[in-house]
Motif scaffolding. Sequence first.
Motif, short mmCIF file in Angstrom:
data_model
loop_
_atom_site.label_atom_id
_atom_site.label_comp_id
_atom_site.label_asym_id
_atom_site.label_seq_id
_atom_site.Cartn_x
_atom_site.Cartn_y
_atom_site.Cartn_z
N HIS A 176 0.18 5.74 -1.08
CA HIS A 176 -0.86 6.73 -1.37
C HIS A 176 -0.62 7.31 -2.77
O HIS A 176 0.52 7.57 -3.14
CB HIS A 176 -0.82 7.91 -0.39
N ASP A 210 -2.10 10.67 -4.47
CA ASP A 210 -2.88 11.86 -4.10
C ASP A 210 -3.64 11.64 -2.78
O ASP A 210 -4.81 12.00 -2.65
CB ASP A 210 -3.85 12.26 -5.22
N GLY A 211 -2.97 11.04 -1.83
CA GLY A 211 -3.52 10.88 -0.48
C GLY A 211 -4.43 9.68 -0.30
O GLY A 211 -4.82 9.38 0.83
N GLN A 212 -4.76 9.00 -1.38
CA GLN A 212 -5.65 7.84 -1.26
C GLN A 212 -4.83 6.55 -1.21
O GLN A 212 -3.88 6.40 -1.99
CB GLN A 212 -6.59 7.76 -2.47
N THR A 259 0.82 -1.22 0.00
CA THR A 259 0.00 0.00 0.00
C THR A 259 0.85 1.27 0.00
O THR A 259 1.77 1.43 0.81
CB THR A 259 -0.93 0.00 1.23
N VAL A 313 -3.67 3.01 -2.10
CA VAL A 313 -3.85 2.13 -3.26
C VAL A 313 -2.92 0.94 -3.12
O VAL A 313 -1.89 1.00 -2.44
CB VAL A 313 -3.54 2.86 -4.60
N SER A 341 -2.18 2.58 5.23
CA SER A 341 -3.65 2.54 5.30
C SER A 341 -4.14 3.32 6.53
O SER A 341 -5.14 4.06 6.44
CB SER A 341 -4.15 1.09 5.38
N ALA A 382 -3.95 7.10 5.95
CA ALA A 382 -5.03 7.59 5.08
C ALA A 382 -6.34 7.64 5.85
O ALA A 382 -7.15 8.56 5.69
CB ALA A 382 -5.15 6.69 3.85
N ASP A 396 -6.48 10.66 8.12
CA ASP A 396 -6.63 11.88 7.31
C ASP A 396 -8.10 12.08 6.96
O ASP A 396 -8.60 13.20 6.94
CB ASP A 396 -5.83 11.77 6.01
N GLU A 397 -8.76 10.97 6.66
CA GLU A 397 -10.16 11.08 6.22
C GLU A 397 -11.11 11.17 7.40
O GLU A 397 -12.08 11.91 7.37
CB GLU A 397 -10.49 9.86 5.35
#
Length: 153
Positions: free
Chosen positions: A48, A50-52, A46, A54, A105, A108, A111-112
């Motif tokens: 990121h 753009d911050g997501q 894993t 993947v 993970s 992220a 952050d969310e």
Amino acid sequence: MRLTVDGKVVEIEADPEMPLLWALRDLAGILGPKFGCGVAACGACTVHVDGQPVRSCSIPVGEVSGAVTTIEGLSAGGKLHPVQQAWLEEQVAQCGYCQTGQIMSAAALIDEIPDPTDEDIDNAMAGNLCRCGTYPKIRAAIRKAAALKTAGI
Ligand code: FES
Ligand code: FES
């Protein structure tokens, strides 16, 4: 081909179909993201984009247009990221192999969702497997990391 990885521009010569993980590890020399399953099932790779979060084993490098952040670029200004700090304080890692993916993970997630519930944590971390069974410590560390981040530490 040009990628932005951990805040730096990296030039690589790669087939656009090459998985991002291969490009990072074999061409850019960034060994933090790990190869586990190769089929988006374990989360070891894993990073990121753009911050997501993947699964870099399963994204062709030619489809990556955003900025990539790996575990090697997660901290800034010589200071550990709150997730890294919490991981150390909770002594999460055992063999360590899955942990870079777990940390990405978790970073992220907070952050969310700055104050995740147990359900949020379970949902966000469901795709990150740990053969050593560190799950209880991972949950505790995520709660601590969220508190550290909220406190600005
Ligand atoms: S190596 Fe990418 S998800 Fe397992
Ligand atoms: S710490 Fe060993 S696989 Fe997770």
